[in-house]
Enzyme design. Sequence first.
Site, PDB file in Angstrom:
ATOM      1  N   THR A 204      13.785 -10.280  10.654  1.00 58.56           N
ATOM      2  CA  THR A 204      12.953 -11.957  10.835  1.00 58.56           C
ATOM      3  C   THR A 204      14.308 -12.471  11.195  1.00 58.56           C
ATOM      4  O   THR A 204      14.577 -13.384  12.188  1.00 58.56           O
ATOM      5  CB  THR A 204      12.528 -11.809  10.145  1.00 58.56           C
ATOM      6  OG1 THR A 204      11.440 -11.428   8.778  1.00 58.56           O
ATOM      7  CG2 THR A 204      11.903 -13.916   9.693  1.00 58.56           C
TER       8      THR A 204
ATOM      9  N   HIS B 113       6.166 -11.613  16.605  1.00 65.23           N
ATOM     10  CA  HIS B 113       5.489 -11.385  15.969  1.00 65.23           C
ATOM     11  C   HIS B 113       5.145 -10.332  16.014  1.00 65.23           C
ATOM     12  O   HIS B 113       4.733 -10.008  17.022  1.00 65.23           O
ATOM     13  CB  HIS B 113       4.574 -12.538  15.760  1.00 65.23           C
ATOM     14  CG  HIS B 113       3.722 -12.777  14.683  1.00 65.23           C
ATOM     15  ND1 HIS B 113       4.031 -12.346  13.071  1.00 65.23           N
ATOM     16  CD2 HIS B 113       2.066 -11.891  13.945  1.00 65.23           C
ATOM     17  CE1 HIS B 113       2.974 -12.344  12.481  1.00 65.23           C
ATOM     18  NE2 HIS B 113       2.020 -11.204  12.703  1.00 65.23           N
TER      19      HIS B 113
ATOM     20  N   TYR C  72      -0.864 -18.869   9.872  1.00 64.36           N
ATOM     21  CA  TYR C  72       0.253 -18.143   9.568  1.00 64.36           C
ATOM     22  C   TYR C  72      -0.017 -19.185   6.957  1.00 64.36           C
ATOM     23  O   TYR C  72       0.584 -19.119   6.886  1.00 64.36           O
ATOM     24  CB  TYR C  72       1.500 -19.030   9.461  1.00 64.36           C
ATOM     25  CG  TYR C  72       2.252 -18.107  10.675  1.00 64.36           C
ATOM     26  CD1 TYR C  72       2.574 -17.389  10.087  1.00 64.36           C
ATOM     27  CD2 TYR C  72       2.756 -19.082  12.166  1.00 64.36           C
ATOM     28  CE1 TYR C  72       3.853 -16.525  10.836  1.00 64.36           C
ATOM     29  CE2 TYR C  72       3.351 -18.102  12.805  1.00 64.36           C
ATOM     30  CZ  TYR C  72       3.856 -16.584  12.695  1.00 64.36           C
ATOM     31  OH  TYR C  72       4.588 -16.160  13.474  1.00 64.36           O
TER      32      TYR C  72
ATOM     33  N   GLU D 118      -5.256 -10.117  11.668  1.00 62.65           N
ATOM     34  CA  GLU D 118      -4.917 -11.274  13.342  1.00 62.65           C
ATOM     35  C   GLU D 118      -5.250 -10.538  14.183  1.00 62.65           C
ATOM     36  O   GLU D 118      -5.204 -11.133  14.912  1.00 62.65           O
ATOM     37  CB  GLU D 118      -3.257 -10.398  12.787  1.00 62.65           C
ATOM     38  CG  GLU D 118      -2.182 -11.339  11.262  1.00 62.65           C
ATOM     39  CD  GLU D 118      -1.180 -11.150  11.052  1.00 62.65           C
ATOM     40  OE1 GLU D 118       0.069 -10.221  12.586  1.00 62.65           O
ATOM     41  OE2 GLU D 118      -1.000 -11.732  10.770  1.00 62.65           O
TER      42      GLU D 118
ATOM     43  N   LYS E 244       6.749 -15.480  21.376  1.00 63.77           N
ATOM     44  CA  LYS E 244       6.746 -16.549  20.741  1.00 63.77           C
ATOM     45  C   LYS E 244       7.472 -17.799  21.638  1.00 63.77           C
ATOM     46  O   LYS E 244       7.636 -17.076  22.951  1.00 63.77           O
ATOM     47  CB  LYS E 244       7.146 -16.272  19.241  1.00 63.77           C
ATOM     48  CG  LYS E 244       7.096 -15.910  18.108  1.00 63.77           C
ATOM     49  CD  LYS E 244       7.729 -16.094  17.144  1.00 63.77           C
ATOM     50  CE  LYS E 244       7.206 -15.298  15.629  1.00 63.77           C
ATOM     51  NZ  LYS E 244       7.911 -16.135  14.653  1.00 63.77           N
TER      52      LYS E 244
ATOM     53  N   ASN F 276      12.279 -16.611  16.724  1.00 66.63           N
ATOM     54  CA  ASN F 276      12.939 -15.031  16.641  1.00 66.63           C
ATOM     55  C   ASN F 276      12.179 -14.452  17.363  1.00 66.63           C
ATOM     56  O   ASN F 276      11.636 -13.667  17.409  1.00 66.63           O
ATOM     57  CB  ASN F 276      12.823 -14.890  15.325  1.00 66.63           C
ATOM     58  CG  ASN F 276      11.341 -14.890  14.587  1.00 66.63           C
ATOM     59  OD1 ASN F 276      10.050 -15.298  14.696  1.00 66.63           O
ATOM     60  ND2 ASN F 276      11.638 -13.967  13.415  1.00 66.63           N
TER      61      ASN F 276
ATOM     62  N   ARG G 270       6.967  -2.899  14.081  1.00 67.26           N
ATOM     63  CA  ARG G 270       8.578  -3.987  13.668  1.00 67.26           C
ATOM     64  C   ARG G 270      10.013  -2.759  13.381  1.00 67.26           C
ATOM     65  O   ARG G 270      10.322  -3.904  13.779  1.00 67.26           O
ATOM     66  CB  ARG G 270       7.618  -3.675  12.191  1.00 67.26           C
ATOM     67  CG  ARG G 270       6.462  -4.556  11.565  1.00 67.26           C
ATOM     68  CD  ARG G 270       5.883  -5.384  11.498  1.00 67.26           C
ATOM     69  NE  ARG G 270       7.380  -6.163   9.963  1.00 67.26           N
ATOM     70  CZ  ARG G 270       7.421  -7.728   9.804  1.00 67.26           C
ATOM     71  NH1 ARG G 270       6.379  -8.081  10.676  1.00 67.26           N
ATOM     72  NH2 ARG G 270       8.216  -8.134   9.044  1.00 67.26           N
TER      73      ARG G 270
HETATM   74  P1  IDP Z   1       8.077 -12.070  10.015  1.00 62.01           P
HETATM   75  O1  IDP Z   1       7.846 -12.610  11.301  1.00 62.01           O
HETATM   76  O2  IDP Z   1       9.271 -11.040  10.723  1.00 62.01           O
HETATM   77  O3  IDP Z   1       6.756 -10.703   9.446  1.00 62.01           O
HETATM   78  P2  IDP Z   1       7.787 -13.597   8.012  1.00 62.01           P
HETATM   79  O4  IDP Z   1       8.382 -13.714   6.800  1.00 62.01           O
HETATM   80  O5  IDP Z   1       6.652 -12.974   7.633  1.00 62.01           O
HETATM   81  O6  IDP Z   1       8.763 -13.143   8.642  1.00 62.01           O
HETATM   82  O7  IDP Z   1       7.206 -15.272   8.393  1.00 62.01           O
HETATM   83  C1  IDP Z   1       6.865 -15.814   9.378  1.00 62.01           C
HETATM   84  C2  IDP Z   1       7.693 -16.317  10.583  1.00 62.01           C
HETATM   85  O8  IDP Z   1       8.275 -17.433   9.773  1.00 62.01           O
HETATM   86  C3  IDP Z   1       9.365 -15.837  10.917  1.00 62.01           C
HETATM   87  O9  IDP Z   1       8.647 -15.424  11.489  1.00 62.01           O
HETATM   88  C4  IDP Z   1       9.801 -16.822  11.173  1.00 62.01           C
HETATM   89  O10 IDP Z   1       9.363 -17.357  12.471  1.00 62.01           O
HETATM   90  C5  IDP Z   1       9.728 -18.003  10.028  1.00 62.01           C
HETATM   91  N1  IDP Z   1      10.734 -18.401   9.070  1.00 62.01           N
HETATM   92  C6  IDP Z   1      11.154 -17.132   8.176  1.00 62.01           C
HETATM   93  N2  IDP Z   1      11.673 -17.665   7.057  1.00 62.01           N
HETATM   94  C7  IDP Z   1      12.174 -18.230   7.042  1.00 62.01           C
HETATM   95  C8  IDP Z   1      13.020 -18.980   6.861  1.00 62.01           C
HETATM   96  O11 IDP Z   1      13.439 -18.921   5.433  1.00 62.01           O
HETATM   97  N3  IDP Z   1      13.237 -20.245   7.470  1.00 62.01           N
HETATM   98  C9  IDP Z   1      12.772 -20.778   8.219  1.00 62.01           C
HETATM   99  N4  IDP Z   1      11.980 -19.998   9.619  1.00 62.01           N
HETATM  100  C10 IDP Z   1      11.277 -18.785   8.078  1.00 62.01           C
END
Ligand code: IDP
Length: 141
Positions: free
Chosen positions: A93, A117, A51, A128, A11, A114, A87
């Site tokens: 996350t 992905h 997304y 994807e 990212k 973070n 993962r």
């Molecule tokens: P993942 O990337 O670990 O699969 P997902 O739940 O699919 O997590 O969420 C996609 C992305 O959305 C996350 O990587 C993060 O950048 C963002 N995200 C998810 N939950 C939150 C939140 O509660 N606040 C802000 N950003 C979030």
Amino acid sequence: MAVEQTLSIIKPDAVRKNLIGAIVSRFEQAGLSVVAQRMLLLSRAQAEGFYAEHQGKPFFDGLVDFMTSGPVVVQVLSGENAIALNRELMGATDPAKAAPGTIRADYAEAINKNAVHGSDSPTSAAREVAYFFATHEVNLR
Ligand code: IDP
């Protein structure tokens, strides 16, 4: 265990911090191979489509802003159990909850910045990978 392909994105925060090599090294050291890779600046439409499952959530607009804030590296990783293994290497996350030694624990600043992905299931991985790569691009090796 089966050989799988999974979609990984390095990212914008991690690209800005010059962490592409460090992150790819972790994948390769864990037995995952990069079988396709491209750097690009996502358009808003591309990020929104990628997304789409999060559309309507409170963090959605911020997520699209962030994912379009600078270049990303999209890549296809291949290996035994690649989806779950990636993962595991990424960590949770929220980096505050990610296990020590994971990519997010070491390199991510916050849940909304973070670093990486990774596809979360075979169904997501198929969608994807196809979102960014043509079939002939993911079968070079
Ligand atoms: P993942 O990337 O670990 O699969 P997902 O739940 O699919 O997590 O969420 C996609 C992305 O959305 C996350 O990587 C993060 O950048 C963002 N995200 C998810 N939950 C939150 C939140 O509660 N606040 C802000 N950003 C979030």
